[in-house]
Design a protein around this motif. Structure first.
Motif, PDB file in Angstrom:
ATOM      1  N   SER A  59       0.818  -1.209   0.000  1.00 13.87           N
ATOM      2  CA  SER A  59       0.000   0.000   0.000  1.00 13.87           C
ATOM      3  C   SER A  59       0.856   1.265   0.000  1.00 13.87           C
ATOM      4  CB  SER A  59      -0.895  -0.007   1.245  1.00 13.87           C
ATOM      5  OG  SER A  59      -1.559   1.229   1.368  1.00 13.87           O
ATOM      6  N   HIS A  60       0.349   2.287  -0.652  1.00 14.90           N
ATOM      7  CA  HIS A  60       1.011   3.591  -0.638  1.00 14.90           C
ATOM      8  C   HIS A  60       0.353   4.530   0.358  1.00 14.90           C
ATOM      9  CE1 HIS A  60       3.592   2.634  -3.989  1.00 14.90           C
ATOM     10  NE2 HIS A  60       2.545   2.145  -4.622  1.00 14.90           N
ATOM     11  N   ASP A  61      -0.705   4.063   1.009  1.00 17.15           N
ATOM     12  CA  ASP A  61      -1.396   4.940   1.956  1.00 17.15           C
ATOM     13  C   ASP A  61      -1.397   4.397   3.381  1.00 17.15           C
ATOM     14  OD1 ASP A  61      -3.205   2.866   1.713  1.00 17.15           O
ATOM     15  OD2 ASP A  61      -4.915   4.133   1.233  1.00 17.15           O
ATOM     16  N   THR A  62      -0.558   3.412   3.655  1.00  9.45           N
ATOM     17  CA  THR A  62      -0.456   2.826   4.989  1.00  9.45           C
ATOM     18  C   THR A  62       1.008   2.504   5.291  1.00  9.45           C
ATOM     19  OG1 THR A  62      -2.650   1.841   4.790  1.00  9.45           O
ATOM     20  CG2 THR A  62      -1.190   0.897   6.443  1.00  9.45           C
ATOM     21  N   ILE A  63       1.474   2.935   6.473  1.00 11.82           N
ATOM     22  CA  ILE A  63       2.829   2.613   6.910  1.00 11.82           C
ATOM     23  C   ILE A  63       2.743   2.078   8.342  1.00 11.82           C
ATOM     24  CG2 ILE A  63       5.181   3.438   7.252  1.00 11.82           C
ATOM     25  CD1 ILE A  63       4.495   5.759   5.341  1.00 11.82           C
ATOM     26  N   ILE A  84      -3.182   7.559   4.492  1.00  7.40           N
ATOM     27  CA  ILE A  84      -2.366   8.725   4.165  1.00  7.40           C
ATOM     28  C   ILE A  84      -2.917   9.395   2.913  1.00  7.40           C
ATOM     29  CG2 ILE A  84      -0.064   9.527   3.497  1.00  7.40           C
ATOM     30  CD1 ILE A  84       1.022   7.017   5.003  1.00  7.40           C
ATOM     31  N   GLN A  85      -3.117  10.681   3.010  1.00  6.02           N
ATOM     32  CA  GLN A  85      -3.518  11.513   1.873  1.00  6.02           C
ATOM     33  C   GLN A  85      -2.318  12.389   1.540  1.00  6.02           C
ATOM     34  OE1 GLN A  85      -6.492  11.230   0.287  1.00  6.02           O
ATOM     35  NE2 GLN A  85      -6.972   9.559   1.694  1.00  6.02           N
ATOM     36  N   TRP A  86      -1.512  11.956   0.585  1.00  4.68           N
ATOM     37  CA  TRP A  86      -0.247  12.622   0.298  1.00  4.68           C
ATOM     38  C   TRP A  86      -0.434  14.055  -0.175  1.00  4.68           C
ATOM     39  CZ3 TRP A  86       3.910  10.358   2.177  1.00  4.68           C
ATOM     40  CH2 TRP A  86       3.873   8.993   2.421  1.00  4.68           C
ATOM     41  N   ILE A  87      -1.424  14.328  -0.985  1.00  8.08           N
ATOM     42  CA  ILE A  87      -1.638  15.687  -1.485  1.00  8.08           C
ATOM     43  C   ILE A  87      -2.104  16.611  -0.364  1.00  8.08           C
ATOM     44  CG2 ILE A  87      -3.038  17.116  -3.047  1.00  8.08           C
ATOM     45  CD1 ILE A  87      -2.928  14.725  -5.018  1.00  8.08           C
ATOM     46  N   MET A  88      -3.025  16.133   0.461  1.00  7.18           N
ATOM     47  CA  MET A  88      -3.532  16.956   1.568  1.00  7.18           C
ATOM     48  C   MET A  88      -2.609  16.940   2.788  1.00  7.18           C
ATOM     49  SD  MET A  88      -7.632  16.334   1.405  1.00  7.18           S
ATOM     50  CE  MET A  88      -7.535  14.577   1.648  1.00  7.18           C
TER      51      MET A  88
END
Length: 115
Positions: A59-63, A84-88
């Motif tokens: 996933s690119h939105d969970t670490i 994770i909302q990378w832009i916001m």
């Protein structure tokens, strides 16, 4: 210490491993540990947790991280950034200390600045 990513005074965090999942199932099925969490709404199954673990690995939105004690490398819980909302530039921050004997010792407080 097994492959620490970030190190605090009492604990370190590392990647969550497949070998951590059986302990997590035990904790998620402990009503005292999950009474205020969505995770406690139904019995947890190892198969479902393995599927989620596999999805989070790519996933690119969970670490997610495993929380381990520095003195004996005991896996005691998880922490991480989710949704994770990378832009916001926003994310949900979670700490889950499943091991009862490690709660109320300031470990959750220590995890916050590590994240």
């Amino acid at each position: 210490m097994r492959q620490p990513f970030l190190i605090g005074k009492q604990v370190y965090v590392r990647g969550v491993e497949r070998a951590d999942l059986p302990a997590m199932i035990e904790w998620v099925n402990d009503h005292d540990a999950t009474k205020y969490m969505f995770a406690g709404d139904r019995p947890a199954l190892l198969e479902r947790l393995q599927e989620r673990w596999e999805a989070e690995r790519t996933s690119h939105d969970t670490i997610p991280f495993a929380v381990c004690t520095k003195n004996d490398d005991t896996f005691i819980g998880t922490t991480g950034l989710y949704e994770i909302q990378w832009i916001m530039r926003t994310a949900e921050f979670r700490i889950f200390l499943g091991a009862k004997n490690h709660r109320n010792r300031g470990i959750g407080t220590e995890c916050a600045p590590l994240m």
